[in-house]
Design an enzyme around this catalytic site. Structure first.
Site, PDB file in Angstrom:
ATOM      1  N   ASP A  36     -23.699 -19.722 -17.990  1.00  0.00           N
ATOM      2  CA  ASP A  36     -22.966 -19.034 -16.936  1.00  0.00           C
ATOM      3  C   ASP A  36     -21.492 -18.997 -17.354  1.00  0.00           C
ATOM      4  OD1 ASP A  36     -22.257 -18.103 -14.234  1.00  0.00           O
ATOM      5  OD2 ASP A  36     -21.467 -20.129 -13.981  1.00  0.00           O
ATOM      6  N   ASP A  55     -23.284 -24.001 -13.149  1.00  0.00           N
ATOM      7  CA  ASP A  55     -22.678 -24.912 -12.172  1.00  0.00           C
ATOM      8  C   ASP A  55     -23.180 -24.702 -10.758  1.00  0.00           C
ATOM      9  OD1 ASP A  55     -21.109 -22.356 -12.306  1.00  0.00           O
ATOM     10  OD2 ASP A  55     -20.082 -23.293 -10.618  1.00  0.00           O
ATOM     11  N   ASP A  63     -18.215 -18.238 -14.840  1.00  0.00           N
ATOM     12  CA  ASP A  63     -17.308 -18.801 -13.838  1.00  0.00           C
ATOM     13  C   ASP A  63     -17.803 -20.162 -13.357  1.00  0.00           C
ATOM     14  OD1 ASP A  63     -15.603 -16.488 -13.778  1.00  0.00           O
ATOM     15  OD2 ASP A  63     -17.152 -15.466 -12.623  1.00  0.00           O
TER      16      ASP A  63
END
Length: 226
Positions: free
Chosen positions: A7, A168, A9
């Site tokens: 991922d 995250d 961001d």
């Protein structure tokens, strides 16, 4: 061959300030009050339209297109003005370099960003040539739909058992589970460890130095780094 998908961001780059600015512009554009910081950041990882929809509710769905347009315009303006510089998290480059040296590993990205945003990240941080496959919001359905990972595996020929998604948010881990691949959660982003585990994370790590050992455990690596 192994496929390791990141991922962006909250995983590779700390983009909270630019995301919050874009969200603020979006809410101002339609005269709605911006939610608190924690609520606003909880949608990071989703594509822009479903992210705004989750924040404003279906009763305000008609406002979402205007909010997205305002957000995107603000991002473009900031990039032109060289204000949109999201830093890499500590240890990011070292781990990417280490993985890139392995002849049995391909790297990829699966993100709610638009392809322009990923290109900007690659350019700013000189990550050219690192990612073999790049899946973005304008190419596939929003997380947690498995489309991004299914496309990444199709492009690279990777097997689900040899593929891992690193992210995250619970959206990343749910996408991994929906695609039948491994999920490793990181704690320096926007969702707490309990959410990551509930969403299916095989491992949760607290820093980039822990990531290589976690990959070795989850994927069963036994080959030395080239």
């Amino acid at each position: 061959m192994y496929l390791v998908v990141f991922d962006c961001d909250g995983t590779l780059v700390d983009s909270q300030h630019t995301i919050l600015h874009g969200l603020e512009v979006g809410f101002e554009a339609v005269g709605l009050k911006m939610p608190d910081r924690q609520t606003a950041l909880s949608i990071v990882g989703l594509s822009l339209e479903p992210a705004f929809l989750q924040l404003v509710g279906r009763e305000n769905a008609d406002l979402v297109p205007r909010m997205c347009e305002a957000y995107r315009s603000a991002k473009v303006s900031r990039r032109i003005a060289a204000l949109d510089h999201d830093p890499l998290y500590p240890g990011t480059r070292e781990v990417l370099d280490t993985l890139s040296r392995r002849d049995d590993v391909l790297l990829g990205v699966a993100t709610g960003k638009h392809s322009r945003g990923v290109a900007h990240m690659v350019e700013v941080h000189d990550l050219h040539g690192k990612f073999i496959t790049v899946q973005t919001a304008d190419k596939a359905p929003s997380k947690p739909h498995p489309g991004m990972l299914l496309q990444a595996m199709s492009e690279t020929g990777a097997d689900p058992k040899r593929t891992v998604m690193i992210g995250d948010t619970s959206f990343d881990m749910e996408m991994a589970r929906n695609a039948g691949v491994h999920g490793i959660g990181v704690t320096w982003g926007y969702h707490v460890p309990q959410e990551l585990r509930r969403a299916g994370a095989r491992r949760v790590v607290d820093g980039f130095p822990e990531l290589i050992p976690a990959l070795e455990e989850v994927l069963g690596w036994n080959k030395e780094i080239a």
